[in-house]
Write a protein that holds these residues in place. Structure first.
Motif, PDB file in Angstrom:
ATOM      1  N   PRO A  14      16.209 -41.882 -23.698  1.00 47.53           N
ATOM      2  CA  PRO A  14      15.007 -42.300 -24.422  1.00 47.53           C
ATOM      3  C   PRO A  14      14.039 -41.145 -24.663  1.00 47.53           C
ATOM      4  N   THR A  15      13.048 -41.427 -25.472  1.00 53.36           N
ATOM      5  CA  THR A  15      12.071 -40.412 -25.827  1.00 53.36           C
ATOM      6  C   THR A  15      11.323 -39.913 -24.580  1.00 53.36           C
ATOM      7  N   ALA A  16      11.062 -38.601 -24.553  1.00 55.47           N
ATOM      8  CA  ALA A  16      10.306 -37.966 -23.460  1.00 55.47           C
ATOM      9  C   ALA A  16      10.987 -38.070 -22.093  1.00 55.47           C
ATOM     10  N   ASP A  36      19.403 -30.180 -31.217  1.00 56.91           N
ATOM     11  CA  ASP A  36      18.343 -31.155 -30.934  1.00 56.91           C
ATOM     12  C   ASP A  36      18.383 -32.132 -32.105  1.00 56.91           C
ATOM     13  N   SER A  37      19.209 -33.173 -31.979  1.00 65.15           N
ATOM     14  CA  SER A  37      19.433 -34.041 -33.150  1.00 65.15           C
ATOM     15  C   SER A  37      18.163 -34.782 -33.556  1.00 65.15           C
ATOM     16  N   GLY A  38      17.264 -35.043 -32.594  1.00 63.36           N
ATOM     17  CA  GLY A  38      16.006 -35.714 -32.942  1.00 63.36           C
ATOM     18  C   GLY A  38      15.209 -34.900 -33.949  1.00 63.36           C
ATOM     19  N   TYR A  41      15.834 -35.975 -37.527  1.00 65.72           N
ATOM     20  CA  TYR A  41      15.115 -37.192 -37.930  1.00 65.72           C
ATOM     21  C   TYR A  41      13.622 -36.881 -38.097  1.00 65.72           C
ATOM     22  N   ARG A  42      13.121 -36.012 -37.222  1.00 63.97           N
ATOM     23  CA  ARG A  42      11.702 -35.622 -37.333  1.00 63.97           C
ATOM     24  C   ARG A  42      11.453 -34.813 -38.616  1.00 63.97           C
ATOM     25  N   LEU A  43      12.393 -33.917 -38.965  1.00 60.16           N
ATOM     26  CA  LEU A  43      12.231 -33.119 -40.188  1.00 60.16           C
ATOM     27  C   LEU A  43      12.254 -34.014 -41.424  1.00 60.16           C
ATOM     28  N   ALA A  97       9.887 -40.955 -37.415  1.00 56.40           N
ATOM     29  CA  ALA A  97      11.302 -40.592 -37.219  1.00 56.40           C
ATOM     30  C   ALA A  97      12.058 -41.777 -36.635  1.00 56.40           C
ATOM     31  N   SER A  98      11.440 -42.452 -35.674  1.00 54.99           N
ATOM     32  CA  SER A  98      12.098 -43.591 -35.042  1.00 54.99           C
ATOM     33  C   SER A  98      12.315 -44.720 -36.063  1.00 54.99           C
ATOM     34  N   GLN A  99      11.393 -44.849 -37.011  1.00 53.23           N
ATOM     35  CA  GLN A  99      11.558 -45.907 -38.028  1.00 53.23           C
ATOM     36  C   GLN A  99      12.665 -45.574 -39.025  1.00 53.23           C
ATOM     37  N   VAL A 106      20.376 -43.038 -43.913  1.00 55.96           N
ATOM     38  CA  VAL A 106      19.767 -41.813 -43.376  1.00 55.96           C
ATOM     39  C   VAL A 106      20.685 -41.250 -42.285  1.00 55.96           C
ATOM     40  N   ARG A 107      21.191 -42.115 -41.414  1.00 59.76           N
ATOM     41  CA  ARG A 107      22.090 -41.661 -40.345  1.00 59.76           C
ATOM     42  C   ARG A 107      23.355 -41.061 -40.949  1.00 59.76           C
ATOM     43  N   GLN A 108      23.856 -41.724 -41.992  1.00 63.07           N
ATOM     44  CA  GLN A 108      25.068 -41.231 -42.655  1.00 63.07           C
ATOM     45  C   GLN A 108      24.807 -39.847 -43.259  1.00 63.07           C
ATOM     46  N   GLY A 127      20.206 -36.365 -27.944  1.00 63.48           N
ATOM     47  CA  GLY A 127      19.727 -37.363 -28.904  1.00 63.48           C
ATOM     48  C   GLY A 127      19.856 -38.765 -28.365  1.00 63.48           C
ATOM     49  N   ARG A 128      20.284 -39.685 -29.236  1.00 64.24           N
ATOM     50  CA  ARG A 128      20.450 -41.085 -28.848  1.00 64.24           C
ATOM     51  C   ARG A 128      21.899 -41.518 -28.955  1.00 64.24           C
ATOM     52  N   ASP A 129      22.615 -40.927 -29.933  1.00 68.67           N
ATOM     53  CA  ASP A 129      23.980 -41.380 -30.217  1.00 68.67           C
ATOM     54  C   ASP A 129      24.979 -40.230 -30.183  1.00 68.67           C
ATOM     55  N   MET A 130      24.634 -39.175 -29.456  1.00 66.55           N
ATOM     56  CA  MET A 130      25.537 -38.019 -29.422  1.00 66.55           C
ATOM     57  C   MET A 130      26.884 -38.386 -28.791  1.00 66.55           C
ATOM     58  N   ARG A 181      12.605 -50.059 -30.337  1.00 68.05           N
ATOM     59  CA  ARG A 181      13.230 -49.883 -31.656  1.00 68.05           C
ATOM     60  C   ARG A 181      14.548 -49.109 -31.533  1.00 68.05           C
ATOM     61  N   ASP A 182      14.553 -48.028 -30.741  1.00 68.41           N
ATOM     62  CA  ASP A 182      15.749 -47.182 -30.630  1.00 68.41           C
ATOM     63  C   ASP A 182      16.889 -47.923 -29.912  1.00 68.41           C
ATOM     64  N   THR A 183      16.518 -48.829 -29.001  1.00 67.22           N
ATOM     65  CA  THR A 183      17.539 -49.525 -28.200  1.00 67.22           C
ATOM     66  C   THR A 183      18.095 -50.753 -28.910  1.00 67.22           C
ATOM     67  N   HIS A 184      17.263 -51.359 -29.741  1.00 67.82           N
ATOM     68  CA  HIS A 184      17.690 -52.628 -30.337  1.00 67.82           C
ATOM     69  C   HIS A 184      18.075 -52.545 -31.798  1.00 67.82           C
ATOM     70  N   ARG A 185      18.059 -51.363 -32.397  1.00 66.34           N
ATOM     71  CA  ARG A 185      18.423 -51.306 -33.812  1.00 66.34           C
ATOM     72  C   ARG A 185      19.918 -51.624 -33.966  1.00 66.34           C
ATOM     73  N   ALA A 186      20.273 -52.065 -35.190  1.00 67.27           N
ATOM     74  CA  ALA A 186      21.647 -52.520 -35.420  1.00 67.27           C
ATOM     75  C   ALA A 186      22.619 -51.348 -35.411  1.00 67.27           C
TER      76      ALA A 186
HETATM   77  O1   DC Z   1      14.425 -37.197 -29.435  1.00 71.32           O
HETATM   78  P1   DC Z   1      13.228 -37.334 -30.345  1.00 71.32           P
HETATM   79  O2   DC Z   1      12.081 -38.067 -29.716  1.00 71.32           O
HETATM   80  O3   DC Z   1      12.829 -36.019 -30.947  1.00 71.32           O
HETATM   81  O4   DC Z   1      13.744 -38.227 -31.583  1.00 71.32           O
HETATM   82  C1   DC Z   1      12.866 -38.712 -32.572  1.00 71.32           C
HETATM   83  C2   DC Z   1      13.414 -40.030 -33.130  1.00 71.32           C
HETATM   84  O5   DC Z   1      14.637 -39.793 -33.840  1.00 71.32           O
HETATM   85  C3   DC Z   1      13.752 -41.070 -32.075  1.00 71.32           C
HETATM   86  O6   DC Z   1      12.686 -41.978 -31.861  1.00 71.32           O
HETATM   87  C4   DC Z   1      14.955 -41.793 -32.608  1.00 71.32           C
HETATM   88  C5   DC Z   1      15.571 -40.836 -33.585  1.00 71.32           C
HETATM   89  N1   DC Z   1      16.835 -40.269 -33.141  1.00 71.32           N
HETATM   90  C6   DC Z   1      17.962 -41.008 -33.364  1.00 71.32           C
HETATM   91  O7   DC Z   1      17.888 -42.124 -33.854  1.00 71.32           O
HETATM   92  N2   DC Z   1      19.188 -40.487 -33.062  1.00 71.32           N
HETATM   93  C7   DC Z   1      19.294 -39.284 -32.501  1.00 71.32           C
HETATM   94  N3   DC Z   1      20.504 -38.804 -32.211  1.00 71.32           N
HETATM   95  C8   DC Z   1      18.125 -38.524 -32.220  1.00 71.32           C
HETATM   96  C9   DC Z   1      16.906 -39.054 -32.544  1.00 71.32           C
END
Ligand code: DC
Length: 221
Positions: A14-16, A36-38, A41-43, A97-99, A106-108, A127-130, A181-186
């Motif tokens: 998760p974040t932080a 740093d895959s996040g 999304y931030r960019l 970014a989370s939205q 966008v992920r694709q 990241g979240r889905d590495m 949001r990050d945990t429950h998205r489809a």
């Molecule tokens: O890790 P971070 O807080 O910099 O990531 C910012 C947002 O990007 C995070 O809320 C969800 C999204 N993210 C994601 O969906 N998949 C990833 N692999 C990395 C980040």
């Protein structure tokens, strides 16, 4: 997969949670590349904010992601030629970014870009889905977490140190909203990958967490 022999360590969480610091230090120690895959999304979010893009226009946002003029140089993140390493860390950008990260196109659009980071001698990707989606055949997968209070405190300190203003209560509720949001998205939700090693860093220093990941990696061989 032609490059599946190149070692990858995935660090999702998760974040932080401190995964960025751990990923960078582990990569340094092993002489590996770091993703740093996040930041991708931030960019994308930063670009969308600057252009005043409509968040509900999924295809327009995906186009931005597909054509990000991003480069990574000496630990800095450049968008075209501008150093945006600090700008992408603002809370507004993280929330956006989370939205947009919940949008499938966008992920694709960011998928191939991320695969391209798998280069010799190896990669540490956070990241979240590495471990679940991008590098499911990674040699080592880590799920790194910490209590929401510990994470809010770390984020508070990070923001203050970087000269941003911060409010603890707002941070806590933002973190909870983003976790949710990050945990429950489809698509590609934040879940531990199969076979992931769990690391709860609530009561750990960054050095201890780094040491643990290095030990797990050393024991693979
Ligand atoms: O890790 P971070 O807080 O910099 O990531 C910012 C947002 O990007 C995070 O809320 C969800 C999204 N993210 C994601 O969906 N998949 C990833 N692999 C990395 C980040």
């Amino acid at each position: 997969m032609p490059n599946s022999h190149i070692p990858v360590i995935t660090i999702d969480g998760p974040t932080a949670s401190g995964k960025g610091t751990v990923a960078h230090k582990v990569a340094d120690k092993l002489g590996f590349h770091c993703l740093d895959s996040g930041s991708l999304y931030r960019l994308t979010a930063l670009t969308a904010i600057r252009r005043g893009s409509d968040l509900h226009d999924e295809h327009a946002i995906a186009k931005l992601a597909e054509h990000l003029p991003v480069s990574f140089a000496g630990g800095e993140i450049l968008l075209a030629h501008e150093n945006v390493s600090q700008a992408i860390r603002a809370e507004e950008v993280g929330n956006m970014a989370s939205q947009i990260a919940a949008l499938p196109t966008v992920r694709q659009a960011l998928y191939a870009l991320q695969l391209g980071f798998r280069k010799a001698p190896g990669l540490v990707a956070d990241g979240r889905d590495m471990g679940t989606v991008i590098f499911p055949n990674a040699q080592l997968k880590v799920f790194l977490t910490a209590s929401v209070e510990a994470r809010a405190q770390r984020r508070y300190k990070q923001l203050i140190d970087k000269g941003f203003s911060a409010n603890m209560e707002d941070l806590l509720s933002d973190l909870q909203a983003r976790d949710d949001r990050d945990t429950h998205r489809a698509i590609a939700p934040l879940v531990p990958a199969e076979g992931a090693h769990f690391l709860d860093t609530s009561n750990m220093t960054a050095d201890q967490a780094i040491e643990q990941v290095l030990q797990w990696y050393a024991h693979l061989k």
